[in-house]
Write an enzyme that holds these catalytic residues in place. Structure first.
Site, PDB file in Angstrom:
ATOM      1  N   ASN A 482       1.614  35.265 -25.452  1.00 19.95           N
ATOM      2  CA  ASN A 482       1.360  36.424 -24.578  1.00 19.95           C
ATOM      3  C   ASN A 482       0.585  36.017 -23.333  1.00 19.95           C
ATOM      4  OD1 ASN A 482       2.250  38.961 -26.129  1.00 19.95           O
ATOM      5  ND2 ASN A 482       1.133  37.792 -27.674  1.00 19.95           N
ATOM      6  N   GLU A 514       5.626  35.821 -23.152  1.00 21.83           N
ATOM      7  CA  GLU A 514       5.785  37.249 -23.437  1.00 21.83           C
ATOM      8  C   GLU A 514       4.796  38.047 -22.584  1.00 21.83           C
ATOM      9  OE1 GLU A 514       5.119  39.922 -27.409  1.00 21.83           O
ATOM     10  OE2 GLU A 514       6.385  38.127 -27.617  1.00 21.83           O
ATOM     11  N   ASP A 544       7.330  42.791 -23.727  1.00 23.63           N
ATOM     12  CA  ASP A 544       6.750  43.424 -24.916  1.00 23.63           C
ATOM     13  C   ASP A 544       6.645  44.934 -24.714  1.00 23.63           C
ATOM     14  OD1 ASP A 544       5.627  43.635 -27.394  1.00 23.63           O
ATOM     15  OD2 ASP A 544       3.634  42.954 -26.797  1.00 23.63           O
ATOM     16  N   GLU A 599       9.601  45.281 -33.332  1.00 25.68           N
ATOM     17  CA  GLU A 599       8.314  44.889 -33.918  1.00 25.68           C
ATOM     18  C   GLU A 599       7.706  46.059 -34.678  1.00 25.68           C
ATOM     19  OE1 GLU A 599       5.503  43.891 -30.882  1.00 25.68           O
ATOM     20  OE2 GLU A 599       6.145  45.506 -29.563  1.00 25.68           O
TER      21      GLU A 599
END
Length: 644
Positions: A482, A514, A544, A599
């Site tokens: 991330n 991400e 995301d 997710e």
């Protein structure tokens, strides 16, 4: 009569004119009620001087001239009237009825003087045409002394001598001139006191003091006032809170720190000038709802501070939830509803200073806004949590240097084959032998601008782990790392990421960058340039929380992503509307050649639904929780899941 002779004869009258003129001019900004009294002083003093001149003139006429009697009586009445007016200035805050009551002794003595004119019990003129005192003459000076005593007493009673000792001393000096004149005329033969000159000097001294006091008050008001709204500023608010602490009433109050919801839209729609008008009207309307012992201050922009009695708190909070404010534009009247985000601290510690109290309310507001709350109270639990966060904020840089942050890997699983196909690197803090929940330190990383440092910290540790696994002969899957949107302020961000990956000799296909969809701090063009740079360098890019923002379709149109991670909210909700949106998002992504991942998947039914809609890459507790490096290493070796 020559000019010099005229000047020597009338110098006291001229002197009084100069003194009174200067006094009025130098006090041109004096409060209106007091200005009227000073004008009355000026008129009375000039009148007393004029009468004195006339009396001297008529003293050259025949014995027991009627005009001289009348003028002397007028002089004996005007002299205490002047002192009475000075008394009224001292008691200027008293009611009109009470101020009139103070004039009763003056009225009685004046009545006695007028009635006594034919009898001569107060004063009379001898056969040689000289002035002589009668048995009631003490009343004329007695009334003067009475008023002088009253002035001194009222200054002691009504003034805070710690702050207004100058007023006390100034008036004492002024009336001292009058007392000396009275004693001189009464005791010393041949004493020529020129009472009117002395009184003029007394008025001047007091006026000069009043002018300096007024200037000081104006300066203090400017220092304590927020110019645009006329409310107290933060400095004044702190001082007033501290004053309540001295008075012992501090814990009776609660402090509200609030800002206005989307007030910028009013400026955008109607213009800054109308925005200022609305702000002023809002402040005026709100301050009119508070008691005289409550406080409303403006810190700046659309931020305000209110200190209200706890028993009135709920009433004020209801008002702040939404208040109509009227304004006019081009002759038309409009209404706008203004609401606020509020942080409340019910003061429970009488030893706190004003700055700390305001800070407590501000902390509640900040925490509440970050969690989407309209109203947030600073409870003992929240206060402790914020205290811990503050400590975390100081500890995080040290913890980072000491390698206390570790990487956990949450697997990504292909639901068709039930095999490991990737993982997301998640930060965990191992502090004093136990893990700190991410929710306690991740927000601090964001507010302290440490997230960018943490992103590279995580990238280095992920690269180090991948490099080690490769040396061991393992084949790790692609790991998502991330990167915060704050990092987009770095125009060389992609190159800096590439430098770290190259440093550890990690194949670029094993690293996926991400980023979150919510990139409000930067325009999409900045994000697009960053993604293009990563693609040019050979990296895959995932977005995301897709679907959680307001610009999802624009994002897909403008930026080319490799992976789209669907927001957990669409997975949790099984309503027909959500499933329809989810289905079209998956179809749209596939049509664009973008891989789709869901997710937050925790149930078998969710996996089956997603699979039926065409989403096969799953991340969530159904397959695996985030794993420490050692456990994930075992998962790399044994990639198949039995619960598939």
């Amino acid at each position: 009569m020559t000019f010099v002779q005229w000047l020597s004869k009338n110098y006291d009258f001229i002197f009084i004119l100069v003194i009174i003129g200067y006094t009025i001019i130098s006090n041109s900004k004096m409060y209106s009620s007091v200005r009227k009294k000073f004008i009355a002083l000026a008129v009375l003093t000039l009148l007393e001087a004029f009468i004195s001149q006339l009396e001297d003139y008529f003293s050259t006429f025949e014995y027991r001239n009627v005009m001289r009697y009348l003028l002397s009586t007028a002089g004996y009445i005007i002299r205490p009237t002047i002192i009475y007016v000075i008394l009224l200035i001292v008691v200027r805050t008293d009611s009109v009825k009470r101020q009139i009551m103070y004039g009763i002794p003056l009225a009685l003595v004046s009545l006695i003087l007028i009635i006594d004119l034919p009898f001569g019990n107060v004063y009379y003129f001898t056969e040689s045409n000289n002035h002589a005192t009668g048995k009631l003459f003490f009343l004329t000076y007695g009334i003067l002394v009475l008023y002088l005593i009253m002035i001194v007493l009222f200054i002691i009673i009504k003034c805070d001598l710690a702050n207004n000792i100058a007023e006390f001393v100034t008036v004492l000096v002024a009336i001292g001139f009058v007392v000396i004149n009275i004693i001189g005329e009464t005791v010393l033969d041949g004493f020529s006191g020129h009472t009117q000159v002395v009184i003029a000097l007394a008025v001047l001294i007091y006026a000069i003091y009043f002018k300096s006091t007024e200037d000081r008050i104006e300066k203090t008001q400017l220092e304590m006032t927020e110019i645009k709204t006329g409310l107290f500023n933060e400095h004044a608010c702190v001082a007033l809170i501290n004053q309540k602490s001295k008075e012992g009433t501090l814990t009776d109050y609660a402090t509200i720190y609030f800002d206005l919801v989307r007030f910028g839209l009013i400026n955008d729609q109607y213009g800054m000038e109308i925005g200022n008008v609305v702000l002023v009207e809002y402040a005026k309307k709100l301050s009119g709802m508070l008691r005289s012992d409550e406080i409303l201050a403006r810190q700046g922009s659309d931020r305000f501070i209110a200190v209200v009695l706890k028993r009135n708190l709920d009433i004020i909070l209801d008002v702040l939830k939404g208040m109509e404010v009227k304004f006019k534009e081009d002759g038309d009247e409009y209404d706008v509803n203004i609401s606020a985000h509020m942080g409340i601290y019910k003061i429970d510690d009488p030893t706190l200073l004003g700055e700390e109290i305001i800070s407590n309310a501000y902390s509640a507001l900040t925490y509440g806004k970050s969690n989407g709350n309209e109203i947030t109270y600073l409870t003992p639990e929240l206060k402790q949590m914020l205290r811990d966060q503050k400590q975390f904020g100081m500890d995080i840089p040290v913890a980072m240097a000491n390698e206390e942050f570790i990487v956990y890997y949450q697997p990504k699983v292909n639901s068709k084959t039930s095999t490991l196909c990737g993982a997301e690197a998640l930060v965990r803090w191992l502090r004093n032998g136990s893990l700190v929940p991410p929710g306690q330190f991740i927000p601090i990383l964001e507010t302290k601008d440490l997230m960018c440092d943490m992103d590279f910290y995580m990238l280095r540790h992920v690269c180090a782990d991948i490099s080690k696994w490769i040396e061991q002969g393992l084949v790790p899957p692609t790991i998502s790392v991330n990167f915060s949107r704050r990092g987009l302020s770095n125009s060389h961000l992609a190159e800096d990421i590439d430098a770290v990956v190259n440093e550890y000799h990690v194949p670029k296909k094993m690293i996926e960058i991400e980023i979150t969809e919510t990139i409000d701090e930067f325009p999409i063009s900045v994000l697009n340039a960053f993604v293009d740079d990563l693609h040019r360098l050979g990296y895959k890019v995932a977005v995301d929380d897709f679907g959680s923002g307001s610009s999802s379709l624009s994002l897909l149109r403008e930026v080319t992503f490799d992976t789209l991670k669907i927001d957990k909210g669409f997975v949790d909700r099984a309503y027909a509307k959500d499933l329809t949106i989810l289905s079209y998002m998956i179809k749209l992504a596939k049509a664009l050649g973008v891989e789709v991942l869901a997710e937050g998947v925790e149930q078998k039914e969710q996996v089956e639904t997603l699979s039926s809609l065409g989403c096969d890459i799953i991340q969530g507790y159904y397959y695996d929780r985030p794993l420490p490096k050692e456990n994930f290493e075992k998962r790399i070796i044994s990639r198949r899941y039995v619960n598939g």
